[in-house]
Structure formats: structure tokens, C-alpha cells
Design an enzyme around this catalytic site. Structure first.
Site, PDB file in Angstrom:
ATOM      1  N   THR A 148       0.872  -1.183   0.000  1.00  0.00           N
ATOM      2  CA  THR A 148       0.000   0.000   0.000  1.00  0.00           C
ATOM      3  C   THR A 148       0.909   1.233   0.000  1.00  0.00           C
ATOM      4  O   THR A 148       1.331   1.689  -1.042  1.00  0.00           O
ATOM      5  CB  THR A 148      -0.972  -0.004   1.197  1.00  0.00           C
ATOM      6  OG1 THR A 148      -0.243  -0.199   2.412  1.00  0.00           O
ATOM      7  CG2 THR A 148      -2.007  -1.100   1.041  1.00  0.00           C
ATOM      8  N   LYS A 174       4.001  -6.903   3.963  1.00  0.00           N
ATOM      9  CA  LYS A 174       3.790  -5.501   3.629  1.00  0.00           C
ATOM     10  C   LYS A 174       3.562  -4.770   4.936  1.00  0.00           C
ATOM     11  O   LYS A 174       3.050  -5.309   5.923  1.00  0.00           O
ATOM     12  CB  LYS A 174       2.627  -5.320   2.664  1.00  0.00           C
ATOM     13  CG  LYS A 174       1.239  -5.694   3.171  1.00  0.00           C
ATOM     14  CD  LYS A 174       0.549  -4.703   4.050  1.00  0.00           C
ATOM     15  CE  LYS A 174       0.490  -3.334   3.412  1.00  0.00           C
ATOM     16  NZ  LYS A 174      -0.141  -2.334   4.377  1.00  0.00           N
ATOM     17  N   THR A 185       1.840  -7.128  13.286  1.00  0.00           N
ATOM     18  CA  THR A 185       1.280  -5.882  12.783  1.00  0.00           C
ATOM     19  C   THR A 185       1.705  -5.663  11.341  1.00  0.00           C
ATOM     20  O   THR A 185       2.794  -5.183  11.104  1.00  0.00           O
ATOM     21  CB  THR A 185       1.745  -4.700  13.645  1.00  0.00           C
ATOM     22  OG1 THR A 185       1.306  -4.936  14.968  1.00  0.00           O
ATOM     23  CG2 THR A 185       1.145  -3.408  13.160  1.00  0.00           C
ATOM     24  N   GLU A 271       6.944   4.877   6.899  1.00  0.00           N
ATOM     25  CA  GLU A 271       6.506   5.980   6.049  1.00  0.00           C
ATOM     26  C   GLU A 271       7.352   7.226   6.307  1.00  0.00           C
ATOM     27  O   GLU A 271       7.242   7.869   7.351  1.00  0.00           O
ATOM     28  CB  GLU A 271       5.025   6.266   6.295  1.00  0.00           C
ATOM     29  CG  GLU A 271       4.149   5.146   5.757  1.00  0.00           C
ATOM     30  CD  GLU A 271       2.727   5.186   6.254  1.00  0.00           C
ATOM     31  OE1 GLU A 271       1.880   4.549   5.602  1.00  0.00           O
ATOM     32  OE2 GLU A 271       2.459   5.818   7.285  1.00  0.00           O
ATOM     33  N   ASN A 395       0.438  10.228   5.132  1.00  0.00           N
ATOM     34  CA  ASN A 395      -0.800   9.872   5.799  1.00  0.00           C
ATOM     35  C   ASN A 395      -1.890  10.915   5.610  1.00  0.00           C
ATOM     36  O   ASN A 395      -3.078  10.588   5.618  1.00  0.00           O
ATOM     37  CB  ASN A 395      -0.534   9.619   7.282  1.00  0.00           C
ATOM     38  CG  ASN A 395       0.118   8.259   7.492  1.00  0.00           C
ATOM     39  OD1 ASN A 395      -0.536   7.241   7.458  1.00  0.00           O
ATOM     40  ND2 ASN A 395       1.415   8.248   7.689  1.00  0.00           N
ATOM     41  N   THR A 400      -6.374  10.751  -0.921  1.00  0.00           N
ATOM     42  CA  THR A 400      -6.628  11.757  -1.966  1.00  0.00           C
ATOM     43  C   THR A 400      -5.777  11.507  -3.174  1.00  0.00           C
ATOM     44  O   THR A 400      -4.887  10.670  -3.177  1.00  0.00           O
ATOM     45  CB  THR A 400      -6.344  13.157  -1.421  1.00  0.00           C
ATOM     46  OG1 THR A 400      -4.974  13.213  -0.987  1.00  0.00           O
ATOM     47  CG2 THR A 400      -7.260  13.465  -0.270  1.00  0.00           C
TER      48      THR A 400
END
Length: 400
Positions: A148, A174, A185, A271, A395, A400
Site C-alpha cells: 500500500t 507488507k 502488525t 513511512e 498519511n 486523496t
């Protein structure tokens, strides 16, 4: 990791397809086929709002050994109520109808945006193609399809030989955000051709998950969809059930190494992460106390932003330790290090500490924060990362 360094696992075939569930022009659906006679073990999220596929996978796993794992990215099918459950069952039914296996021999897994209904039409269109493209060396494309916000596919592989017979252990996962473990997790899938019963396999998985998947944190959030599966096809005919035998020991080590490599890959791909930081807590009364301190430091936004800035602002670490809830903490006994540079002792800055020495450690891409509490013999270690501008951007813009 290149395909050439990935060991195929006899009895496992994989395929990926662009089903258009959420993403366009990229693979987002994976089918993993397990040979008849395979056994499987799993650990799942403890989030009370666990996703529909987690519930269905748990139910199916308890009834009969699985033959297929179906994994989609882009849509988590979480927070979707009965509609989500119906969709998960339908995706299993589609695979079962196309293969002739029982519906509960299919385990569903989903990752992506929470709170959106999972469309099943893309699955119906994609399943026939997935079945026709199953192959033993499909790990690389499968690992890419389940991503993702990940920036790279995550794969790990090991092999060992017993009496001239090779045993392989290969896994993919992932995860790069919403990472704080509670029985694993992320999504992770590890396979082996070793022979072992389900109870033994479950024990091996739980033992391996403890210091790996259950000892990492990116942001303190436990996802609704976390799952980690370990499957064994038995195709090598090497029995690894007894942990005291050379085969049993080699197997447990291989699984542990694969899980640890995958867990480290998740933290490295956090991230927007720029730092890989190991937090070690020693001299605690209990392991639980040690973990409370470690996670308090790891989850502190002030500590994490200082890590991103390479700022040796040791007061933030000190403050986090002090608010971790350690009963009757004698601050004069607490010592804190950045790698081998002591920054705190006797209740304050260590007498020999210099900002130059601290800065040299903080400038590294990987280092250790070590904390000694002076209360006992228990210890723990976890992996975490920094909190960067990109974390907020990724995040904030995820939908969007």
C-alpha cells in the site's frame, strides 16, 4: 531482494493480478496456492475493530487446513459491518467455485483504506486469470502486489540441508505505517516445505513473531487487519517437529531469521523514515516493565522528531523514561546511552558526555538507545524509526 535469491517452496504457487479494486495500472490481488496436505498457523490483530477478512480467516483456519490464501491491497474491508463479512465470504466462494475446494479452505486477507465497502466484481473477473498464472517463482510479483504505502517489496528467504535434502523458508510482508504490534502488525506470509503438525507450527510462529513482528513500532497504531501466516507443505519430507533435533533447530532458526529480516524491512520502510533505531531496556523488574519503557520512548513524538533532525536532545529521552510509569524509579540509578556514548547517569547529564559525541551517533542512519533502569535483571529490545515530514504528508494524502 532479487528473484535469484528467493528460494522457491515446493508445494506453494503464487500469482498476482491488476484487479482494479482501488489502484489503477498496478497489481493489487494475489492468490497463493498450497498443496494438498499443507498445514497452516496464524497470528492476528488484537484490535477490537478487526477487519472482516481477519474474522473469516480465523474461522476458516479453525475448521480445516487451507488450500488458498487470497490477498488484496487498496481496500481493508474494515469497519464495514455485515456488508464486509458478506464480501469476504463471497471472495472465498469465488475461489472455491473455480478450484473445487471447500469455501472454508480459502483464507481472505485485505489491506488498505478502512471504512469502504469491498467490491467483489473485481475478484470475480480476476480469479480465473490468477489460477492460470500460478507459479512457484511468483514471490516477487506477489510481494509487490500487496503493497500500500510501502515503497519497496519485502521478501526474505533461507534454506538448510538435512541428510542431503534441502528445506526452504521464504516469506513476504507488507507494512510501513499503522505499525505497533499486538500479535503481528502488518500482513506477512511465510512458507516452508518442511514437515510439521499444526500445533508445532503454531508454536514456532508465535516464538518467531515475539522478537520480530511483535517488537517493532512505527507510529504506535495497531491496524485492524494485521495477520501473519506460516504454512508448511511437507514436500521436502524433512521432519522438523522436534526442536531438539538438528533439523528442528535449523528450521526454527530459519523461520526466526526470515521473520526478523521482514520485520526490519518494515521499520526501514516506515513511512518517510530516515533512521532505524533499536531501543534496548535493561535492568527492569519484569519484561513487561521493560517494554513499557521502550514503547514510551519509541512512541514519543518529541523523541521521534529529534531522531529525524539528528538532534541529540537527550532531555526528551530522559523525560519519556520518567513518564513511563515505572513504580519507585530511582533516577540516580538510571543510565542512558546512544550507542556506547553515555548521556545520562546519576539523575542528569553524564559527567563525561559531550554534545559532539552525541551528535556523532545521531548522525548515523542506524544506532541504539540503551536504557538501564537499575531495578532488576529483565530486558527487552524493540525496533523503531523517526517521524519525518514525509510521514505527515503520506498519511495526510493517503485517500486523496
Amino acid at each position: 531482494m532479487s528473484n535469484s535469491s528467493i528460494h522457491i517452496v515446493p508445494g506453494v504457487r503464487l500469482a498476482a493480478a491488476a484487479a482494479g479494486i482501488r489502484y489503477r495500472d498496478r497489481d493489487d490481488l494475489v492468490l497463493m496456492e498450497l498443496a494438498e496436505g499443507s498445514v497452516a498457523a496464524g497470528v492476528f490483530t488484537q484490535n477490537a475493530f478487526c477487519a472482516a477478512p481477519v474474522t473469516v480467516a480465523r474461522q476458516h483456519l479453525e475448521k480445516i487446513p487451507p488450500r488458498y490464501l487470497l490477498i488484496n491491497s487498496g481496500n481493508a474491508n474494515a469497519g464495514t459491518g455485515e456488508t464486509g463479512m458478506t464480501a469476504s465470504f463471497e471472495t472465498c466462494r469465488l475461489v472455491a467455485a473455480a478450484t473445487g475446494v471447500a469455501m472454508n479452505q480459502v483464507l481472505p486477507f485485505s489491506t488498505g483504506v478502512i471504512g469502504e465497502d469491498l467490491p467483489t466484481d473485481p475478484f470475480a473477473r480476476a480469479v480465473p486469470g490468477l489460477l492460470s498464472h500460478l507459479k512457484e517463482d511468483g514471490w516477487q510479483s506477489a510481494a509487490a502486489a500487496i503493497m500500500t504505502t510501502d515503497t519497496v517489496p519485502k521478501l526474505a528467504s533461507r534454506s538448510f540441508t538435512v541428510d542431503g535434502k534441502r528445506v526452504s523458508v521464504t516469506g513476504m510482508c507488507k507494512g510501513s505505517g499503522m505499525i505497533r504490534p499486538d500479535m503481528a502488525t502488518m500482513l506477512a506470509f511465510v512458507a516452508t516445505d518442511a514437515r510439521i503438525d499444526r500445533a508445532g507450527l503454531q508454536q514456532v510462529l508465535e516464538t518467531a513473531a515475539g522478537p520480530s513482528f511483535n517488537s517493532i513500532t512505527i507510529d504506535g497504531d495497531t491496524s485492524t487487519n494485521d495477520a501473519c501466516m506460516l504454512v508448511a507443505t511437507g514436500k521436502s519430507s524433512v521432519d522438523v517437529a522436534d526442536a531438539k533435533t538438528p533439523a528442528g533447530q535449523a528450521f526454527r532458526q530459519a523461520v526466526a531469521e526470515v521473520c526478523m529480516e521482514l520485520a526490519r524491512a518494515i521499520v526501514l520502510d516506515g513511512e518517510g523514515a530516515t533512521k532505524l533505531v533499536e531501543i534496548v531496556v535493561e535492568e527492569a523488574q519484569t519484561e513487561s516493565q521493560a517494554r513499557d519503557v521502550a514503547y514510551t520512548v519509541a512512541h514519543s513524538p518529541l523523541v521521534k522528531t529529534a531522531l529525524f533532525a539528528s538532534d541529540p536532545n537527550w532531555g526528551r529521552i530522559l523525560a519519556a523514561v520518567g513518564r513511563a510509569g515505572v513504580e519507585a524509579l530511582d533516577i540516580d540509578k538510571v543510565r542512558i546511552w546512544l550507542d556506547d556514548v553515555c548521556i545520562v547517569s546519576k539523575g542528569g547529564r553524564d559527567a563525561d558526555y559531550t554534545e559532539t559525541a552525541g551528535q556523532a551517533v545521531m548522525d548515523k542512519e542506524a544506532f541504539t538507545i540503551r536504557i538501564a533502569l537499575g531495578k532488576g535483571q529483565a530486558q527487552t529490545r524493540i525496533l523503531t524509526c523517526d517521524l519525518s515530514y514525509d510521514y505527515v504528508k503520506i498519511n495526510a494524502e493517503y485517500r486523496t
